[in-house]
Design an enzyme around this catalytic site. Structure first.
Site, PDB file in Angstrom:
ATOM      1  CG  HIS A   1      -0.518  -0.237   2.605  1.00 23.87           C
ATOM      2  ND1 HIS A   1      -0.477   1.586   2.878  1.00 23.87           N
ATOM      3  CD2 HIS A   1      -0.432  -1.102   3.217  1.00 23.87           C
ATOM      4  CE1 HIS A   1       0.311   0.987   4.530  1.00 23.87           C
ATOM      5  NE2 HIS A   1       0.123  -0.543   4.136  1.00 23.87           N
TER       6      HIS A   1
ATOM      7  CD  GLU B   1      -3.328  -1.029   5.141  1.00 24.51           C
ATOM      8  OE1 GLU B   1      -2.485  -2.805   5.988  1.00 24.51           O
ATOM      9  OE2 GLU B   1      -2.636  -0.550   6.416  1.00 24.51           O
TER      10      GLU B   1
ATOM     11  CG  HIS C   1       1.636   2.761  12.762  1.00 25.41           C
ATOM     12  ND1 HIS C   1       0.202   3.235  12.748  1.00 25.41           N
ATOM     13  CD2 HIS C   1       1.726   2.096  11.309  1.00 25.41           C
ATOM     14  CE1 HIS C   1      -0.555   2.502  12.208  1.00 25.41           C
ATOM     15  NE2 HIS C   1       0.365   1.703  10.987  1.00 25.41           N
TER      16      HIS C   1
END
Length: 361
Positions: A68, A214, A325
């Site tokens: 993605h 995504e 993240h």
């Protein structure tokens, strides 16, 4: 040496590109540049996912390899009268990794640099200092003195805000530090699979795909899979590495450098048993290292791929990565190489009869 330099250049360009969910233009352009030479045709669906098609045999099984394009980031929601910018997270963020981090606002007038701020601890009560700052209490300081000045910079609600970080090989040059490994490494795998299949005979039509959105619900995978109607689907993404201090093997036992992860189960799907077994048998036969992983929370594009149309046998193959993240994550180049090798060997063995056997096993 040239190919190693070319590989690092591709990885740098992919990870340095800025693209949060819904605004993936930059990474899509980089993806197209690198995958175009190895594809028969390249096109996008109406949501913005990029699809590169390469035929081995024209009427062979359709095999989808999807990374993605998007990375987690933020979106401007408002500017206060003093010129401070408030934002919405786009994708999953943990508040503790955000404060004092540099970001780039992508505006109609160009890039604006900012830093995520909050009330300083020096003026908080002792009780308040013990608690993590909530995201709703953070803001972005762009150095503006008023709302009007921020608007003059080009900032307006809806603008993308992207973590700032530059691709950096560590002292151990196999360990690569960058933003957006989630999931530009999946895009790199899709590119490299098509590249290596140039030299190989195989009876399939292979689709190297870079999906959008995504991180906010596997959305681009839905539209791209509808467009392709694949017989077999692979999502290539990052997975959790459990080799840093404080993580027990019960929580996560994968180590960077020990091979890509075969995802057995996550919150978005139960991996297709026939395809999983076929991939594992192929890896064993070719002596390609791999690790098993499960994720009770979270998912990958396989979650959308496998429930498209009449259903698609699908499997997620992931690269164990530290600190996903956040502004800066670390992965091991060998895991990338082995994920590519695994997929190439699997695709070479797939044909109509094999796909039918896998589907109904």
């Amino acid at each position: 040496m040239a190919s190693e330099y070319q590989m690092k250049t591709m990885l740098k360009e992919l990870t340095d590109a800025r693209g949060i969910p819904g605004d993936e233009k930059e990474p899509r352009q980089v993806m197209e540049k690198w995958i175009q030479p190895y594809a028969d045709k390249v096109y996008t669906d109406h949501l913005g996912s990029l699809i590169a098609e390469k035929s081995g045999e024209e009427n062979g099984p359709k095999v989808m390899v999807a990374g993605h394009l998007d990375e987690v980031g933020f979106m401007v929601t408002k500017i206060d009268d003093k010129g401070f910018v408030y934002f919405q997270t786009v994708g999953g963020w943990w508040s503790q990794v955000m404060l004092a981090q540099r970001v780039t606002l992508l505006t109609k007038k160009g890039d604006v640099t900012g830093v995520i701020g909050s009330k300083p601890p020096h003026i908080l009560s002792p009780e308040a200092r013990k608690k993590p700052v909530e995201i709703k209490d953070m803001f972005i300081d762009i150095g503006a003195t008023s709302r009007e000045e921020a608007q003059e910079f080009g900032v307006r609600p809806g603008d993308s805000v992207v973590p700032y970080f530059e691709f950096t090989p560590l002292k151990n040059e196999k360990l690569l530090l960058a933003k957006a490994w989630d999931n530009r490494i999946g895009c790199a795998i899709a590119i490299e699979v098509l590249k290596r299949l140039q030299e190989e005979k195989h009876p399939n039509v292979v689709y190297g795909v870079a999906t959008v959105q995504e991180e906010v619900g596997l959305r681009g995978a839905k539209t791209a899979t509808h467009s392709i109607q694949p017989d077999i689907g692979f999502a290539v993404d990052v997975g959790i590495a459990g080799d840093t201090p404080g993580i027990s093997s019960k929580d996560a036992d994968s180590k960077i450098g020990d091979g890509p992860q075969i995802i057995l189960y996550d919150a978005s799907m139960v991996s297709h048993k026939g395809l999983r077994d076929f991939v594992i048998d192929t890896a064993d036969e070719k002596n390609i290292p791999y690790q098993y992983a499960t994720m009770a929370g979270g998912g990958t594009d396989s979650g959308s791929i496998h429930v498209t149309a009449e259903g698609v046998p699908a499997l997620s193959i992931t690269v164990p990565t530290r600190y996903i993240h956040t502004h800066a994550a670390i992965l091991h180049q060998d895991d990338f190489e082995h994920a590519v090798q695994m997929l190439v060997e699997v695709i070479k063995k797939l044909d109509k009869d094999t796909v039918e056997t896998i589907t109904f096993s």
